[in-house]
Design a protein around this motif. Structure first.
Motif, PDB file in Angstrom:
ATOM      1  N   PRO A   1     -26.032   0.244 -27.013  1.00  0.00           N
ATOM      2  CA  PRO A   1     -25.327  -0.820 -26.304  1.00  0.00           C
ATOM      3  C   PRO A   1     -24.721  -1.879 -27.239  1.00  0.00           C
ATOM      4  CG  PRO A   1     -27.424  -0.348 -25.244  1.00  0.00           C
ATOM      5  CD  PRO A   1     -27.392   0.438 -26.510  1.00  0.00           C
ATOM      6  N   MET A   2     -25.427  -2.195 -28.352  1.00  0.00           N
ATOM      7  CA  MET A   2     -24.879  -3.201 -29.284  1.00  0.00           C
ATOM      8  C   MET A   2     -23.543  -2.738 -29.842  1.00  0.00           C
ATOM      9  SD  MET A   2     -27.812  -4.911 -31.719  1.00  0.00           S
ATOM     10  CE  MET A   2     -27.963  -3.473 -32.711  1.00  0.00           C
ATOM     11  N   ALA A   3     -23.477  -1.458 -30.254  1.00  0.00           N
ATOM     12  CA  ALA A   3     -22.237  -0.932 -30.838  1.00  0.00           C
ATOM     13  C   ALA A   3     -21.149  -0.787 -29.778  1.00  0.00           C
ATOM     14  CB  ALA A   3     -22.511   0.416 -31.510  1.00  0.00           C
ATOM     15  N   ALA A   4     -21.549  -0.391 -28.558  1.00  0.00           N
ATOM     16  CA  ALA A   4     -20.568  -0.260 -27.475  1.00  0.00           C
ATOM     17  C   ALA A   4     -19.923  -1.604 -27.175  1.00  0.00           C
ATOM     18  CB  ALA A   4     -21.250   0.293 -26.229  1.00  0.00           C
TER      19      ALA A   4
ATOM     20  N   VAL B   1     -17.635  14.483 -43.877  1.00  0.00           N
ATOM     21  CA  VAL B   1     -16.406  14.129 -43.162  1.00  0.00           C
ATOM     22  C   VAL B   1     -16.560  12.758 -42.492  1.00  0.00           C
ATOM     23  CG1 VAL B   1     -14.953  14.742 -41.180  1.00  0.00           C
ATOM     24  CG2 VAL B   1     -15.679  16.515 -42.770  1.00  0.00           C
ATOM     25  N   ALA B   2     -17.721  12.525 -41.889  1.00  0.00           N
ATOM     26  CA  ALA B   2     -17.897  11.318 -41.058  1.00  0.00           C
ATOM     27  C   ALA B   2     -18.086  10.040 -41.873  1.00  0.00           C
ATOM     28  CB  ALA B   2     -19.108  11.522 -40.129  1.00  0.00           C
ATOM     29  N   SER B   3     -18.602  10.153 -43.103  1.00  0.00           N
ATOM     30  CA  SER B   3     -19.052   8.929 -43.778  1.00  0.00           C
ATOM     31  C   SER B   3     -17.952   7.889 -44.036  1.00  0.00           C
ATOM     32  CB  SER B   3     -19.836   9.259 -45.047  1.00  0.00           C
ATOM     33  OG  SER B   3     -19.046   9.968 -45.937  1.00  0.00           O
ATOM     34  N   PRO B   4     -16.731   8.245 -44.479  1.00  0.00           N
ATOM     35  CA  PRO B   4     -15.724   7.180 -44.672  1.00  0.00           C
ATOM     36  C   PRO B   4     -15.395   6.459 -43.361  1.00  0.00           C
ATOM     37  CG  PRO B   4     -14.997   9.234 -45.679  1.00  0.00           C
ATOM     38  CD  PRO B   4     -16.191   9.561 -44.855  1.00  0.00           C
ATOM     39  N   TRP B   5     -15.351   7.240 -42.269  1.00  0.00           N
ATOM     40  CA  TRP B   5     -15.067   6.652 -40.962  1.00  0.00           C
ATOM     41  C   TRP B   5     -16.215   5.742 -40.515  1.00  0.00           C
ATOM     42  CZ3 TRP B   5     -17.827   7.807 -36.373  1.00  0.00           C
ATOM     43  CH2 TRP B   5     -17.295   7.259 -35.213  1.00  0.00           C
ATOM     44  N   MET B   6     -17.457   6.182 -40.746  1.00  0.00           N
ATOM     45  CA  MET B   6     -18.608   5.361 -40.323  1.00  0.00           C
ATOM     46  C   MET B   6     -18.628   4.016 -41.050  1.00  0.00           C
ATOM     47  SD  MET B   6     -21.969   7.630 -39.529  1.00  0.00           S
ATOM     48  CE  MET B   6     -22.130   8.405 -41.107  1.00  0.00           C
ATOM     49  N   VAL B   7     -18.292   4.035 -42.344  1.00  0.00           N
ATOM     50  CA  VAL B   7     -18.266   2.779 -43.110  1.00  0.00           C
ATOM     51  C   VAL B   7     -17.295   1.792 -42.456  1.00  0.00           C
ATOM     52  CG1 VAL B   7     -17.514   1.766 -45.308  1.00  0.00           C
ATOM     53  CG2 VAL B   7     -18.970   3.786 -45.311  1.00  0.00           C
ATOM     54  N   LEU B   8     -16.104   2.297 -42.079  1.00  0.00           N
ATOM     55  CA  LEU B   8     -15.106   1.407 -41.476  1.00  0.00           C
ATOM     56  C   LEU B   8     -15.511   0.973 -40.067  1.00  0.00           C
ATOM     57  CD1 LEU B   8     -11.669   2.795 -42.710  1.00  0.00           C
ATOM     58  CD2 LEU B   8     -13.046   0.921 -43.602  1.00  0.00           C
ATOM     59  N   VAL B   9     -16.213   1.841 -39.328  1.00  0.00           N
ATOM     60  CA  VAL B   9     -16.684   1.420 -37.995  1.00  0.00           C
ATOM     61  C   VAL B   9     -17.713   0.293 -38.138  1.00  0.00           C
ATOM     62  CG1 VAL B   9     -17.879   2.123 -35.877  1.00  0.00           C
ATOM     63  CG2 VAL B   9     -16.173   3.617 -36.887  1.00  0.00           C
TER      64      VAL B   9
ATOM     65  N   ILE C   1     -20.155   3.842 -29.985  1.00  0.00           N
ATOM     66  CA  ILE C   1     -21.190   4.727 -29.431  1.00  0.00           C
ATOM     67  C   ILE C   1     -21.276   6.013 -30.250  1.00  0.00           C
ATOM     68  CG2 ILE C   1     -21.825   6.118 -27.407  1.00  0.00           C
ATOM     69  CD1 ILE C   1     -20.459   3.965 -25.662  1.00  0.00           C
ATOM     70  N   VAL C   2     -20.115   6.614 -30.542  1.00  0.00           N
ATOM     71  CA  VAL C   2     -20.094   7.858 -31.317  1.00  0.00           C
ATOM     72  C   VAL C   2     -20.670   7.609 -32.714  1.00  0.00           C
ATOM     73  CG1 VAL C   2     -18.605   9.635 -32.343  1.00  0.00           C
ATOM     74  CG2 VAL C   2     -18.168   8.835 -30.015  1.00  0.00           C
ATOM     75  N   CYS C   3     -20.343   6.442 -33.287  1.00  0.00           N
ATOM     76  CA  CYS C   3     -20.839   6.125 -34.635  1.00  0.00           C
ATOM     77  C   CYS C   3     -22.374   6.077 -34.652  1.00  0.00           C
ATOM     78  CB  CYS C   3     -20.253   4.797 -35.117  1.00  0.00           C
ATOM     79  SG  CYS C   3     -20.705   4.393 -36.808  1.00  0.00           S
ATOM     80  N   VAL C   4     -22.972   5.490 -33.609  1.00  0.00           N
ATOM     81  CA  VAL C   4     -24.439   5.414 -33.552  1.00  0.00           C
ATOM     82  C   VAL C   4     -25.039   6.822 -33.468  1.00  0.00           C
ATOM     83  CG1 VAL C   4     -26.407   4.633 -32.173  1.00  0.00           C
ATOM     84  CG2 VAL C   4     -24.482   3.109 -32.548  1.00  0.00           C
ATOM     85  N   VAL C   5     -24.443   7.667 -32.622  1.00  0.00           N
ATOM     86  CA  VAL C   5     -24.957   9.042 -32.478  1.00  0.00           C
ATOM     87  C   VAL C   5     -24.850   9.779 -33.819  1.00  0.00           C
ATOM     88  CG1 VAL C   5     -24.663  11.269 -31.323  1.00  0.00           C
ATOM     89  CG2 VAL C   5     -24.322   9.161 -30.038  1.00  0.00           C
ATOM     90  N   VAL C   6     -23.668   9.689 -34.424  1.00  0.00           N
ATOM     91  CA  VAL C   6     -23.425  10.418 -35.678  1.00  0.00           C
ATOM     92  C   VAL C   6     -24.322   9.883 -36.796  1.00  0.00           C
ATOM     93  CG1 VAL C   6     -21.698  10.849 -37.482  1.00  0.00           C
ATOM     94  CG2 VAL C   6     -21.062  11.071 -35.085  1.00  0.00           C
ATOM     95  N   ALA C   7     -24.445   8.553 -36.886  1.00  0.00           N
ATOM     96  CA  ALA C   7     -25.253   7.948 -37.958  1.00  0.00           C
ATOM     97  C   ALA C   7     -26.715   8.370 -37.820  1.00  0.00           C
ATOM     98  CB  ALA C   7     -25.120   6.431 -37.926  1.00  0.00           C
ATOM     99  N   GLY C   8     -27.243   8.316 -36.595  1.00  0.00           N
ATOM    100  CA  GLY C   8     -28.629   8.722 -36.369  1.00  0.00           C
ATOM    101  C   GLY C   8     -28.831  10.199 -36.662  1.00  0.00           C
ATOM    102  N   TRP C   9     -27.881  11.004 -36.201  1.00  0.00           N
ATOM    103  CA  TRP C   9     -27.988  12.453 -36.354  1.00  0.00           C
ATOM    104  C   TRP C   9     -27.912  12.856 -37.823  1.00  0.00           C
ATOM    105  CZ3 TRP C   9     -23.459  16.286 -35.668  1.00  0.00           C
ATOM    106  CH2 TRP C   9     -23.945  17.601 -35.702  1.00  0.00           C
ATOM    107  N   THR C  10     -26.906  12.315 -38.552  1.00  0.00           N
ATOM    108  CA  THR C  10     -26.718  12.736 -39.947  1.00  0.00           C
ATOM    109  C   THR C  10     -27.809  12.189 -40.864  1.00  0.00           C
ATOM    110  OG1 THR C  10     -25.142  10.928 -40.280  1.00  0.00           O
ATOM    111  CG2 THR C  10     -24.217  13.094 -39.808  1.00  0.00           C
ATOM    112  N   THR C  11     -28.565  11.179 -40.396  1.00  0.00           N
ATOM    113  CA  THR C  11     -29.725  10.730 -41.168  1.00  0.00           C
ATOM    114  C   THR C  11     -30.945  11.586 -40.826  1.00  0.00           C
ATOM    115  OG1 THR C  11     -28.850   8.483 -41.054  1.00  0.00           O
ATOM    116  CG2 THR C  11     -31.116   8.706 -41.831  1.00  0.00           C
ATOM    117  N   ALA C  12     -31.132  11.862 -39.535  1.00  0.00           N
ATOM    118  CA  ALA C  12     -32.312  12.615 -39.098  1.00  0.00           C
ATOM    119  C   ALA C  12     -32.266  14.064 -39.589  1.00  0.00           C
ATOM    120  CB  ALA C  12     -32.415  12.591 -37.577  1.00  0.00           C
TER     121      ALA C  12
END
Lengths: 66, 461
Positions: free
Chosen positions: B297-300, B176-184, B308-319
């Motif tokens: 902080p860079m993304a914020a 679900v998150a990946s298309p949104w993460m690409v655009l972020v 901020i949410v994108c960083v959390v989601v990206a790290g989480w869905t990779t880990a």
């Protein structure tokens, strides 16, 4: 309602990418850009989760990519 | 429930994928485009800037390196996958034997733990923002405050517990998150460009060079040039293409031409996203003089709450899948152990690694080392597939002899890896070689040694 989900999700994606584009090429203030991107995020997850989240998982979905 | 989910991933694990389960190219384009916009991208782009790479080398090096990566998927991995239709593990087991595959899997699992650790660090930098905690700096090997440690432990515990429950929930969420993460990622790059304020290439280049000078405390020393960038981009996913791990993916493809789908991942995730992340750091340095590549902080700074949410989601869905896979590897090593327990062990190791920000700061070298260790096993598969008849040795030797440990494969793999590890980690300071330069020589050496050793140990009549 179910048929509307893809359109709502698409609107979320538009709200995610259009504000940064208008900010770069126009004069949309940065704070407004952030607020609109947040709204886009909420719309996307609210609509895409019931739309895409129920799809059957593929065996390839557990592969790790860097 | 979790065991049922695991059983679902085991589909066709020990038999070729039947025609009825094959998929068209669209499936692969979607998968690769989404899955390469991951937590690692937030670190890799900024680390290029800190290494003092010239801006044109970033653009050209990434273009060439990613093209070579796509060609590797298309012409090395996909053709074998669509003819054999087996997973890497099953094909390797036929050549190397089950016990050697377990050793390879263990190496994979241990390396995955440290990769997951870096991703936990990435997520923690975003989770910590609302609590206004002090972030680690680029010089920090150890955590610099207790609050950051607590955040990392909490993030790691949540990720490990979710991974232990099974892959299902997070895999669905990642889809679900990946298309949104690409655009972020793209949005972050656009806002960063605005903050940089350059009107043309010259202006952008000037800001980029000034950012390098600021980051390096007044110097402008480059430790990576065009070929470093090209080779890094080519081999960032070497374990998957020349290392053949993506046999498991492309065995479902109708035709080898589906290998072109990797271009979606490379030019979205490893071109656009890396450059966007690098611009995020350049914008931060220009605005505040802060050269610490801390993703939260860079993304914020360039995307607010969405960043901020994108960083959390990206790290989480990779880990998450990384810890899940590491848990499976550990479980395979210990008879009768539970997958849940082993996943929690992998999660604990990853969380402890995540406490040390140095693993995230050294991500370029780590990713290269990961490829150096794992990719050469792909050379064994390629050499066995294409040269066994021509060179006159037994294809699938372990299966043929009923052996659990093919010594010729072990030697062909471990000799080049041991030599490379010496030059990467243990050689005197001036003689050390960056890990991404070692992957191709190791891969070629393993292929040659596999042919030579197989001709000695497994000659056909």
């Amino acid at each position: 309602m179910k048929k509307l989900l893809p359109f709502i999700a698409l609107a979320g994606l538009v709200l995610t990418i259009a504000p940064p584009l208008i900010h770069l090429f126009g004069d949309l203030p940065v704070k407004t850009t952030f607020h609109l991107m947040t709204a886009g995020m909420v719309l996307w997850f609210a609509a895409a989760t019931p739309w895409l989240g129920r799809r059957k998982l593929e065996p390839t979905d557990t592969e790790v990519q860097i | 429930m979790a065991e049922e989910q695991h059983a679902a991933t085991e589909e066709f694990e020990r038999r070729p994928v039947p025609d009825s389960a094959l998929k068209g190219p669209g499936k692969f384009w979607g998968m690769y485009s989404g899955e390469h916009a991951a937590g690692t991208e937030f670190m890799i782009g900024p680390l290029f800037l800190l290494s003092g790479v010239a801006l044109k080398d970033v653009f050209l090096g990434l273009f060439v390196g990613n093209l070579l990566a796509v060609l590797s998927w298309r012409y090395l991995c996909a053709p074998i996958a669509v003819r054999a239709r087996m997973t890497l593990y099953y094909q390797l087991e036929k050549i190397a034997g089950g016990n050697l595959v377990k050793l390879y899997n263990l190496a994979n699992g241990v390396l995955f733990c440290f990769l997951a650790g870096a991703m936990i660090t990435v997520s923690a930098t975003a989770v910590g923002i609302p609590f206004n905690i002090e972030m680690p700096t680029i010089d920090s090997v150890y955590p610099n405050n207790a609050a950051f440690v607590v955040i990392v432990l909490l993030v790691g515990a949540v990720i490990a517990l979710v991974a232990a429950k099974g892959y299902d929930l997070v895999a669905r969420f990642a889809n679900v998150a990946s298309p949104w993460m690409v655009l972020v990622f793209l949005g972050c790059g656009l806002v960063a460009l605005k903050q940089i304020g350059a009107a043309d290439w010259e202006g952008l280049n000037k800001v980029w060079n000034a950012s390098i000078t600021t980051a390096q405390g007044g110097e402008a020393k480059s430790t990576m040039g065009f070929w470093s960038i090209a080779l890094f981009a080519w081999f960032c996913n070497s374990a998957m293409h020349i290392g053949m791990a993506d046999l498991s993916v492309f065995r479902y493809a109708r035709k080898a031409s589906s290998g072109w789908a990797a271009a979606g991942g490379m030019y979205v995730g490893h071109y656009m996203a890396w450059i966007a992340a690098a611009f995020m750091l350049a914008a931060q340095i220009q605005a505040t003089g802060d050269a610490n590549p801390v993703p939260g902080p860079m993304a914020a700074n360039v995307a607010g709450l969405a960043g901020i949410v994108c960083v959390v989601v990206a790290g989480w869905t990779t880990a998450n899948p990384t810890i899940y896979r590491a848990g499976l590897a550990f479980q395979a090593m210990i008879p009768n152990s539970s997958r849940t327990t082993m996943t929690l062990v992998a999660g604990a190791v990853a969380t402890i690694a995540g406490v040390f920000p140095a693993f995230a700061w050294k991500l370029l070298g780590f990713v290269g080392f990961y490829g150096t260790v794992l990719a050469p096993m792909g050379a064994v598969i390629v050499a066995d597939w294409y040269f066994s008849k021509k060179a006159g040795f037994q294809q699938f030797a372990a299966e043929h002899k009923g052996s659990g440990f093919n010594i010729s494969v072990a030697l062909a793999w471990l000799i080049p890896v041991a030599v490379a590890t010496y030059f990467i980690k243990f050689a005197p300071e001036g003689d050390r070689i960056d890990s991404w330069f070692c992957i191709l020589p190791c891969w070629i050496a393993t292929a040659i040694l596999h042919v030579i050793f197989s001709k000695i140990f497994h000659k056909t009549a």
